[in-house]
Motif scaffolding. Structure first.
Motif, PDB file in Angstrom:
ATOM      1  N   ASN A  87       7.350 122.058  29.409  1.00  0.00           N
ATOM      2  CA  ASN A  87       8.652 122.310  29.178  1.00  0.00           C
ATOM      3  C   ASN A  87       9.338 123.154  27.445  1.00  0.00           C
ATOM      4  O   ASN A  87      10.159 123.438  27.619  1.00  0.00           O
ATOM      5  CB  ASN A  87       9.341 121.692  29.665  1.00  0.00           C
ATOM      6  CG  ASN A  87      10.921 122.293  30.300  1.00  0.00           C
ATOM      7  OD1 ASN A  87      11.224 123.053  30.117  1.00  0.00           O
ATOM      8  ND2 ASN A  87      11.942 121.086  29.830  1.00  0.00           N
ATOM      9  N   MET A  88       8.777 121.600  26.474  1.00  0.00           N
ATOM     10  CA  MET A  88       9.150 122.114  25.165  1.00  0.00           C
ATOM     11  C   MET A  88       8.401 123.401  25.257  1.00  0.00           C
ATOM     12  O   MET A  88       9.379 124.512  24.246  1.00  0.00           O
ATOM     13  CB  MET A  88       8.702 121.119  24.480  1.00  0.00           C
ATOM     14  CG  MET A  88       9.521 119.385  25.333  1.00  0.00           C
ATOM     15  SD  MET A  88       8.562 118.371  23.801  1.00  0.00           S
ATOM     16  CE  MET A  88       9.524 116.849  24.336  1.00  0.00           C
ATOM     17  N   MET A  89       7.236 123.851  25.675  1.00  0.00           N
ATOM     18  CA  MET A  89       6.637 125.514  24.585  1.00  0.00           C
ATOM     19  C   MET A  89       7.500 126.365  25.587  1.00  0.00           C
ATOM     20  O   MET A  89       7.598 127.528  25.040  1.00  0.00           O
ATOM     21  CB  MET A  89       5.465 124.677  24.919  1.00  0.00           C
ATOM     22  CG  MET A  89       4.358 124.189  24.651  1.00  0.00           C
ATOM     23  SD  MET A  89       2.827 124.394  25.101  1.00  0.00           S
ATOM     24  CE  MET A  89       1.994 125.402  24.082  1.00  0.00           C
ATOM     25  N   GLY A  90       8.876 126.336  26.451  1.00  0.00           N
ATOM     26  CA  GLY A  90       8.501 127.250  26.895  1.00  0.00           C
ATOM     27  C   GLY A  90      10.390 127.355  26.428  1.00  0.00           C
ATOM     28  O   GLY A  90      10.240 128.477  25.783  1.00  0.00           O
ATOM     29  N   LYS A  91      10.955 126.410  25.699  1.00  0.00           N
ATOM     30  CA  LYS A  91      12.206 126.622  25.328  1.00  0.00           C
ATOM     31  C   LYS A  91      11.754 127.064  23.742  1.00  0.00           C
ATOM     32  O   LYS A  91      12.621 127.956  23.639  1.00  0.00           O
ATOM     33  CB  LYS A  91      12.775 124.965  25.318  1.00  0.00           C
ATOM     34  CG  LYS A  91      12.812 124.605  26.296  1.00  0.00           C
ATOM     35  CD  LYS A  91      13.881 123.481  26.497  1.00  0.00           C
ATOM     36  CE  LYS A  91      14.627 123.229  27.446  1.00  0.00           C
ATOM     37  NZ  LYS A  91      15.091 121.892  27.671  1.00  0.00           N
ATOM     38  N   LEU A  92      10.635 126.609  23.613  1.00  0.00           N
ATOM     39  CA  LEU A  92      10.346 127.084  21.991  1.00  0.00           C
ATOM     40  C   LEU A  92      10.587 128.532  21.724  1.00  0.00           C
ATOM     41  O   LEU A  92      10.390 128.787  21.132  1.00  0.00           O
ATOM     42  CB  LEU A  92       9.535 126.180  21.376  1.00  0.00           C
ATOM     43  CG  LEU A  92       8.958 126.907  20.248  1.00  0.00           C
ATOM     44  CD1 LEU A  92       9.964 126.456  18.977  1.00  0.00           C
ATOM     45  CD2 LEU A  92       7.125 126.174  19.613  1.00  0.00           C
ATOM     46  N   PHE A  93       9.421 129.012  23.031  1.00  0.00           N
ATOM     47  CA  PHE A  93       9.131 130.227  23.628  1.00  0.00           C
ATOM     48  C   PHE A  93      10.468 131.681  23.416  1.00  0.00           C
ATOM     49  O   PHE A  93      10.763 132.054  22.572  1.00  0.00           O
ATOM     50  CB  PHE A  93       7.968 130.629  24.056  1.00  0.00           C
ATOM     51  CG  PHE A  93       8.123 132.050  24.357  1.00  0.00           C
ATOM     52  CD1 PHE A  93       6.888 132.815  23.962  1.00  0.00           C
ATOM     53  CD2 PHE A  93       8.644 132.894  25.809  1.00  0.00           C
ATOM     54  CE1 PHE A  93       7.143 134.334  23.923  1.00  0.00           C
ATOM     55  CE2 PHE A  93       8.503 133.955  25.998  1.00  0.00           C
ATOM     56  CZ  PHE A  93       7.366 134.755  25.102  1.00  0.00           C
ATOM     57  N   LEU A  94      10.724 130.921  23.888  1.00  0.00           N
ATOM     58  CA  LEU A  94      12.994 131.233  24.447  1.00  0.00           C
ATOM     59  C   LEU A  94      13.592 131.077  23.771  1.00  0.00           C
ATOM     60  O   LEU A  94      14.355 132.377  23.311  1.00  0.00           O
ATOM     61  CB  LEU A  94      13.189 130.616  26.068  1.00  0.00           C
ATOM     62  CG  LEU A  94      12.330 130.949  27.163  1.00  0.00           C
ATOM     63  CD1 LEU A  94      13.463 129.829  28.491  1.00  0.00           C
ATOM     64  CD2 LEU A  94      12.982 132.744  27.400  1.00  0.00           C
ATOM     65  N   LYS A  95      13.503 130.505  22.528  1.00  0.00           N
ATOM     66  CA  LYS A  95      14.394 130.250  20.893  1.00  0.00           C
ATOM     67  C   LYS A  95      13.860 131.423  20.695  1.00  0.00           C
ATOM     68  O   LYS A  95      14.785 131.777  19.775  1.00  0.00           O
ATOM     69  CB  LYS A  95      14.081 129.048  20.858  1.00  0.00           C
ATOM     70  CG  LYS A  95      15.344 128.995  19.105  1.00  0.00           C
ATOM     71  CD  LYS A  95      15.833 127.390  19.100  1.00  0.00           C
ATOM     72  CE  LYS A  95      16.497 127.162  17.857  1.00  0.00           C
ATOM     73  NZ  LYS A  95      16.514 125.601  17.533  1.00  0.00           N
TER      74      LYS A  95
END
Length: 284
Positions: A87-95
């Motif tokens: 989930n954190m990796m997805g949030k990093l990419f979206l950011k």
């Protein structure tokens, strides 16, 4: 604090599981030591078989429950915080998609992105995982240390202070090792970025024709070897320092254990403590 806030918002059950694991982890080793003390005390007192079996059965049941609870809590939260890592990796990419183009293309922004990506993309060695396991281990060890210091403090305050000083020296050594690893974070991020760029280039099938046409294979091979060597040399440098710190830590731990053992053996030989107390204190 960031991860505490994050898990409290996303998955608070991880914090509850961690708290339970800390309490079980602190009680368990002390219960094991006290179990051995009780066995020796009963044998020394010549207790009846019924009493011995009752005490042994009670302690065995307690230890089984503690081991079961600790294992269930440890295994239960493992899959939860690993799911949150993705989930954190997805949030990093979206950011990264929300940033202005000129920032994304700058060298500093890319380095910061790969530093964050490497911190998350490490499996059990990622920051999100280590912050859970390392904090649990740290707090558990502090609680155990407080119990053991209180136990040893009954015998001699001077010995306790000396053992405490050696433990603090070991802690300072560990903090120095952590600070050294922090100095390598930027270099690791750069090496990881180089390796990923080369790996993605080598895996690009659309470039195969150009590579053959312009005889780029030797050049790409040199790039690949340089990227691998950059990561290998960093790992070798880090492992070499880590080995040195571990040797110093082992020396301090050995000195602390020998000092405590010699002191307790002297008390036992003078009859100032019972065999059960000797086992209890030496275990601490």
């Amino acid at each position: 604090l960031y991860f505490v806030h994050y898990y409290r918002k996303e998955d608070p059950i991880v914090l509850w599981f961690s708290l339970g694991e800390i309490l079980a982890g602190a009680i368990l080793p002390f219960a094991v030591i006290y179990y051995a003390k009780e066995v020796l005390d009963l044998l020394q007192q010549g207790a009846g078989i019924i009493r011995v079996l009752t005490v042994l059965g009670s302690f065995t049941l307690l230890l089984m429950i503690l081991y079961g609870v600790k294992g269930a809590l440890e295994g239960g939260k493992y899959f939860i915080y690993n799911a949150q890592r993705f989930n954190m990796m997805g949030k990093l990419f979206l950011k990264s998609l929300r940033l202005p183009y000129h920032q994304v293309e700058s060298g500093e922004a890319q380095k910061a992105y790969w530093k964050a990506f490497e911190a998350i993309d490490g499996g059990d060695h990622s920051a999100s995982s280590l912050m859970i396991t390392a904090v649990i281990s740290l707090v558990t060890n502090l609680l155990c240390f407080a119990l053991y210091v209180a136990t040893l403090g009954i015998l001699s305050h001077w010995i306790t202070l000396l053992l405490l000083a050696l433990s603090l020296a070991d802690y300072a050594l560990s903090m120095r090792q952590i600070r050294y690893q922090e100095t390598l974070r930027e270099a690791r991020a750069t090496a990881y970025k180089h390796f990923e760029c080369v790996r993605s280039l080598l895996g690009d099938e659309t470039a195969a024709k150009d590579i053959r046409m312009y005889n780029m294979a030797p050049w790409l091979r040199d790039l690949k070897n340089a990227a691998i060597e950059e990561r290998r040399s960093l790992s070798q440098k880090e492992l070499s320092k880590q080995s040195l710190y571990e040797k110093f830590s082992l020396t301090l731990s050995l000195l602390r254990d020998v000092l405590a053992y010699a002191y307790l053996l002297d008390l036992a030989s003078q009859g100032q403590i019972s065999p059960g107390d000797f086992v209890l204190y030496i275990g601490a």
